[in-house]
Design an enzyme around this catalytic site. Structure first.
Site, short mmCIF file in Angstrom:
data_model
loop_
_atom_site.label_atom_id
_atom_site.label_comp_id
_atom_site.label_asym_id
_atom_site.label_seq_id
_atom_site.Cartn_x
_atom_site.Cartn_y
_atom_site.Cartn_z
N ILE A 1 0.83 -1.20 0.00
CA ILE A 1 0.00 0.00 0.00
C ILE A 1 0.86 1.25 0.00
O ILE A 1 0.57 2.22 -0.71
CB ILE A 1 -0.95 -0.01 1.20
CG1 ILE A 1 -1.99 -1.14 1.05
CG2 ILE A 1 -1.66 1.34 1.34
CD1 ILE A 1 -2.86 -1.34 2.27
N ASP B 1 11.26 3.76 4.70
CA ASP B 1 11.05 2.33 4.89
C ASP B 1 12.32 1.73 5.48
O ASP B 1 13.40 2.34 5.39
CB ASP B 1 10.72 1.65 3.55
CG ASP B 1 10.06 0.30 3.72
OD1 ASP B 1 8.84 0.20 3.49
OD2 ASP B 1 10.76 -0.68 4.08
N ASP C 1 13.66 2.96 10.83
CA ASP C 1 12.84 2.08 11.65
C ASP C 1 11.87 2.98 12.40
O ASP C 1 12.28 3.82 13.20
CB ASP C 1 13.73 1.31 12.62
CG ASP C 1 12.97 0.35 13.51
OD1 ASP C 1 11.72 0.47 13.62
OD2 ASP C 1 13.61 -0.51 14.14
N VAL C 2 10.57 2.80 12.16
CA VAL C 2 9.58 3.71 12.74
C VAL C 2 9.48 3.59 14.26
O VAL C 2 8.84 4.42 14.91
CB VAL C 2 8.18 3.53 12.12
CG1 VAL C 2 8.21 3.86 10.63
CG2 VAL C 2 7.64 2.11 12.36
N SER D 1 -6.88 -1.16 9.91
CA SER D 1 -7.25 -2.43 9.28
C SER D 1 -8.71 -2.72 9.58
O SER D 1 -9.26 -2.25 10.58
CB SER D 1 -6.39 -3.57 9.83
OG SER D 1 -6.90 -4.84 9.44
N TYR E 1 -2.44 -8.04 16.35
CA TYR E 1 -2.66 -7.20 15.17
C TYR E 1 -3.93 -6.37 15.32
O TYR E 1 -3.93 -5.16 15.07
CB TYR E 1 -2.73 -8.07 13.93
CG TYR E 1 -2.81 -7.29 12.64
CD1 TYR E 1 -1.70 -6.59 12.16
CD2 TYR E 1 -3.99 -7.25 11.90
CE1 TYR E 1 -1.76 -5.88 10.98
CE2 TYR E 1 -4.06 -6.53 10.72
CZ TYR E 1 -2.94 -5.85 10.26
OH TYR E 1 -3.01 -5.14 9.08
N LYS F 1 -4.13 -2.25 15.57
CA LYS F 1 -4.86 -1.47 14.58
C LYS F 1 -6.08 -0.77 15.18
O LYS F 1 -6.46 0.32 14.74
CB LYS F 1 -5.27 -2.37 13.41
CG LYS F 1 -4.09 -2.87 12.58
CD LYS F 1 -3.28 -1.73 12.00
CE LYS F 1 -2.22 -2.21 11.02
NZ LYS F 1 -1.49 -1.10 10.36
N THR G 1 -0.99 -7.76 -1.04
CA THR G 1 0.32 -7.17 -0.79
C THR G 1 1.30 -8.27 -0.37
O THR G 1 0.88 -9.36 0.04
CB THR G 1 0.25 -6.11 0.33
OG1 THR G 1 -0.10 -6.77 1.56
CG2 THR G 1 -0.78 -5.03 0.00
N TYR H 1 -16.40 -11.70 2.30
CA TYR H 1 -16.33 -10.41 1.63
C TYR H 1 -17.45 -10.30 0.60
O TYR H 1 -17.57 -11.14 -0.30
CB TYR H 1 -14.97 -10.25 0.95
CG TYR H 1 -13.83 -10.21 1.94
CD1 TYR H 1 -13.28 -9.01 2.35
CD2 TYR H 1 -13.34 -11.39 2.51
CE1 TYR H 1 -12.26 -8.98 3.29
CE2 TYR H 1 -12.32 -11.36 3.45
CZ TYR H 1 -11.79 -10.15 3.84
OH TYR H 1 -10.80 -10.12 4.78
#
Length: 248
Positions: free
Chosen positions: A19, A38, A61-62, A140, A153, A157, A187, A208
């Site tokens: 993305i 990145d 590195d964030v 997400s 996760y 999110k 991705t 979906y």
């Protein structure tokens, strides 16, 4: 393409693939200069070099506040200013909650949630004096409707979604902040979900409504909208782009 972002200076994290890369390409095609950040230095350098307008790239590195601050300051200098930020960097870890290690939990929270905070905190001072500044955070569909085996996760999110609303309240009217909740997107990070694991089938598309995987470009299109003046009256919003999963 058009020129919805003409003259804009946009920072994109997680820009080497998926993305983030789609956002960088579309933003540049719409007239923006883009700073691509990145962990993959070669990936973001190649991407930045391929964009139609001169930009900037850096390995970062964030989760490292000092490194992020240096990268953001350098990006602001290279671009002249920053008036848009897309927090796209993220990782995923799936598995039963009683088997998840504390190290895995912390890593997912650190990258997805704390990383979003760190990058936003470093970028906000550069955005306060620009016109129609905007932040878009990528959460997400798991933040809206978690599934079994995605505790870390989904929690990370969900935190991104709440952080986005808190920032929208605090930074208005100078900076708009919105949140995107993608569904199952094709991705590299999700490549493993296309294969049936040993203990079950691949992700069932009957969850979906649109019965297919999404494309990174479909997420990028909505992000560019939120960065543009077309969304000048939109802040604190959460947009689900998930093929109908969260209502189906």
């Amino acid at each position: 393409m058009g020129a919805r972002l003409e003259g804009r200076r946009i920072v994109v994290t997680g820009a080497a693939s998926g993305i983030g890369a789609a956002v960088a390409r579309l933003a540049a095609a719409e007239g923006a200069r883009v700073a691509c950040l990145d962990r993959d230095a070669a990936g973001v350098a190649a991407l930045a070099a391929s964009l139609p307008l001169s930009g900037y790239s850096a390995q970062v590195d964030v989760t490292d506040p000092d490194a992020v601050k240096r990268a953001i300051n350098a990006a602001a200098k290279a671009l002249g200013a920053i008036d848009g930020l897309v927090n796209s960097a993220g990782i995923v870890a799936l598995g039963p909650v009683d088997e998840m290690t504390i190290d895995t939990w912390r890593k997912v929270i650190d990258v997805n949630l704390t990383g979003t905070f760190i990058v936003s905190q470093a970028t906000i001072p550069h955005m306060r004096n620009t016109l129609d500044a905007a932040i878009v955070n990528i959460a997400s569909a798991q933040a809206l409707m978690p599934i079994a085996g995605a505790s870390a996760y989904a929690a990370s999110k969900g935190g991104v979604q709440s952080l986005s609303k808190a920032l929208a309240a605090e930074l208005a009217p100078a900076i708009r902040v919105n949140c995107i909740c993608p569904g199952l997107i094709d991705t590299p990070m999700n490549a493993g979900l296309k294969k049936a694991p040993e203990d079950g089938p691949p992700v069932p598309l009957d969850r979906y409504a649109l019965r297919r995987w999404g494309k990174p470009e479909e997420i990028a299109a909505s992000i560019v909208y939120l960065l543009s003046k077309d969304a000048s009256y939109v802040t604190g919003a959460t947009l689900a782009i998930d093929g109908g999963r969260t209502f189906h």
